[in-house]
Design an enzyme around this catalytic site. Structure first.
Site, PDB file in Angstrom:
ATOM      1  N   HIS A  54      13.782 -22.749  59.576  1.00 28.53           N
ATOM      2  CA  HIS A  54      12.345 -22.754  59.816  1.00 28.53           C
ATOM      3  C   HIS A  54      11.642 -22.429  58.502  1.00 28.53           C
ATOM      4  CE1 HIS A  54      12.420 -21.998  64.449  1.00 28.53           C
ATOM      5  NE2 HIS A  54      13.283 -22.925  64.070  1.00 28.53           N
ATOM      6  N   GLU A  56       9.408 -20.276  57.674  1.00 22.71           N
ATOM      7  CA  GLU A  56       9.336 -18.856  57.343  1.00 22.71           C
ATOM      8  C   GLU A  56      10.655 -18.342  56.777  1.00 22.71           C
ATOM      9  OE1 GLU A  56       7.155 -19.199  61.430  1.00 22.71           O
ATOM     10  OE2 GLU A  56       8.635 -20.339  60.278  1.00 22.71           O
ATOM     11  N   CYS A  84       7.929 -17.995  65.796  1.00 22.62           N
ATOM     12  CA  CYS A  84       8.798 -17.856  66.964  1.00 22.62           C
ATOM     13  C   CYS A  84       9.505 -16.494  66.904  1.00 22.62           C
ATOM     14  CB  CYS A  84       9.833 -18.981  66.978  1.00 22.62           C
ATOM     15  SG  CYS A  84      11.068 -18.854  65.651  1.00 22.62           S
ATOM     16  N   CYS A  87      11.826 -15.977  63.713  1.00 22.04           N
ATOM     17  CA  CYS A  87      11.078 -15.753  62.479  1.00 22.04           C
ATOM     18  C   CYS A  87      10.336 -14.418  62.500  1.00 22.04           C
ATOM     19  CB  CYS A  87      10.120 -16.914  62.237  1.00 22.04           C
ATOM     20  SG  CYS A  87      11.012 -18.465  61.926  1.00 22.04           S
TER      21      CYS A  87
END
Length: 172
Positions: A54, A56, A84, A87
């Site tokens: 992801h 992040e 999410c 993260c």
């Protein structure tokens, strides 16, 4: 909101555009230390065959490598979409000082949408949060991406129907 929040969010939006250009869900993130970006990332789980890739996570990894420390105590993370659970947990573990996000994520966001994990009493680190920075622009890039994806799927489905009809005529 801080004075440079929009500037850093525009950097994250540029990374989201890169993700969209390669077919990934367009989410971008930057880690800022002082007045310098030390980590960048855009969603790339498909391209990297990595469910953890992801935006992040990638930005946090690059920032930690840059300062040679997994603790990013005096750093802020800017991301185009509400994080999410994975993260958000990484933000706590990395000791990010502040999270700034653009659009909310009603399905999987856990900062305000589905949960408020960062407000949990059991966490050993508090992350300051600012949401809604350039929210419309962050939302638009996602909406446009998914509209194009749905249109492409619809066109593919239509091509498959036409091919099946042609085969039926040929066999016919």
């Amino acid at each position: 909101m801080h004075e440079q929040d929009e500037q850093w969010m525009r950097e994250a939006l540029a990374l989201a555009q890169l993700g969209a250009a390669v077919g990934e869900v367009p989410v971008g993130a930057v880690v800022v230390h002082g007045d310098k970006i030390i980590g960048r990332g855009y969603n790339s789980p498909i391209g990297r065959n990595d469910p953890c890739a992801h935006a992040e996570i990638l930005a946090l990894r690059e920032a930690a490598a840059h300062i040679e420390n997994y603790r990013l105590v005096d750093c802020d993370l800017y991301v185009t979409l509400e994080p999410c659970g994975m993260c958000t947990g990484a933000l706590v573990h990395s000791r990010i000082r502040r999270l700034v996000y653009g659009a909310t994520e009603p399905k999987a966001g856990v900062v305000i949408s589905q949960d408020q994990i960062l407000e949990s009493d059991y966490l050993n680190h508090t992350v300051a949060v600012t949401g809604g920075v350039l929210a419309d622009e962050c939302s638009t890039i996602l909406s446009d991406f998914f509209k194009k994806r749905r249109k492409k799927k619809k066109e593919e489905k239509q091509r498959m129907k036409e091919a099946a009809a042609t085969m039926a005529v040929i066999k016919g």
